[in-house]
Design an enzyme around this catalytic site. Sequence first.
Site, PDB file in Angstrom:
ATOM      1  CB  CYS A  12     -14.353 107.744  70.305  1.00 34.06           C
ATOM      2  SG  CYS A  12     -13.853 109.333  69.603  1.00 34.06           S
ATOM      3  CG  ASN A  15      -9.731 112.849  69.904  1.00 30.11           C
ATOM      4  OD1 ASN A  15      -8.689 113.512  69.930  1.00 30.11           O
ATOM      5  ND2 ASN A  15     -10.637 112.951  70.842  1.00 30.11           N
ATOM      6  CB  CYS A  17     -18.097 112.146  66.715  1.00 28.59           C
ATOM      7  SG  CYS A  17     -18.081 112.545  64.952  1.00 28.59           S
ATOM      8  NE  ARG A  18     -17.980 107.272  68.959  1.00 30.67           N
ATOM      9  CZ  ARG A  18     -17.649 106.028  68.676  1.00 30.67           C
ATOM     10  NH1 ARG A  18     -18.349 105.037  69.194  1.00 30.67           N
ATOM     11  NH2 ARG A  18     -16.625 105.753  67.895  1.00 30.67           N
ATOM     12  CB  SER A  19     -13.242 110.688  72.787  1.00 34.71           C
ATOM     13  OG  SER A  19     -12.544 111.008  71.615  1.00 34.71           O
ATOM     14  CG  ASP A 129     -18.929 106.518  64.979  1.00 37.38           C
ATOM     15  OD1 ASP A 129     -19.158 107.744  64.945  1.00 37.38           O
ATOM     16  OD2 ASP A 129     -17.934 106.003  64.448  1.00 37.38           O
TER      17      ASP A 129
HETATM   18  P1  4NP Z   1     -15.734 109.286  66.656  1.00 41.62           P
HETATM   19  O1  4NP Z   1     -16.440 109.191  65.218  1.00 41.62           O
HETATM   20  O2  4NP Z   1     -14.976 107.968  66.836  1.00 41.62           O
HETATM   21  O3  4NP Z   1     -16.855 109.404  67.612  1.00 41.62           O
HETATM   22  O4  4NP Z   1     -14.817 110.482  66.618  1.00 41.62           O
HETATM   23  C1  4NP Z   1     -15.690 108.967  64.052  1.00 41.62           C
HETATM   24  C2  4NP Z   1     -15.070 110.007  63.431  1.00 41.62           C
HETATM   25  C3  4NP Z   1     -14.331 109.802  62.292  1.00 41.62           C
HETATM   26  C4  4NP Z   1     -14.232 108.542  61.764  1.00 41.62           C
HETATM   27  C5  4NP Z   1     -14.831 107.482  62.403  1.00 41.62           C
HETATM   28  C6  4NP Z   1     -15.562 107.686  63.548  1.00 41.62           C
HETATM   29  N1  4NP Z   1     -13.509 108.317  60.581  1.00 41.62           N
HETATM   30  O5  4NP Z   1     -13.532 107.209  60.047  1.00 41.62           O
HETATM   31  O6  4NP Z   1     -12.832 109.265  60.101  1.00 41.62           O
END
Ligand code: 4NP
Length: 159
Positions: A12, A15, A17-19, A129
Amino acid sequence: MSREVTAVEFVCLGNICRSPLGEGIFRHHVAQAGLTDRFVIASSGTGGWHVGDPPDHRSIEVARRHGVDISAQRGRQFTAAHMDMYDVILAMDASNLATIRRHQRPGQRARLGLLLDELPDFGLRAVPDPYTGTAEDFEAVYQMVDRACAALLARLSRG
Ligand code: 4NP
């Protein structure tokens, strides 16, 4: 199924939240099927902001409620080397997939795709997201990743 090990990575943006949910949920399905020694399972983010960090507390919590412990995971950034470390690399959305595809070259080990394409009738191709969202958003992410991981394991188990 062949006796070989299949290496799977979920990707994602951050790294956190989703992955991490993809990694933890797929590992859970694999363990329940008694196939732990047949898979290497990992996750990473296309961005590097959260390298070394634990998953977002809301992802840890939603997984815990469903009996999956992802708290020991630590953030990693996707690199071009992953193209030869994994057999299957599944992105959470089209933006992540486009970033990974920039590292494509002939003869690479990895097949690339979107996780939700494991569910062709689901009607959604991107795992939204949930970073700026609510606990309900994390629950929705959990449910769709769980269904997709079950389908992924069924596909990979068929060889
Ligand atoms: P993820 O969500 O891609 O599902 O882990 C996010 C987590 C952090 C950020 C963006 C998306 N960020 O901008 O820090």
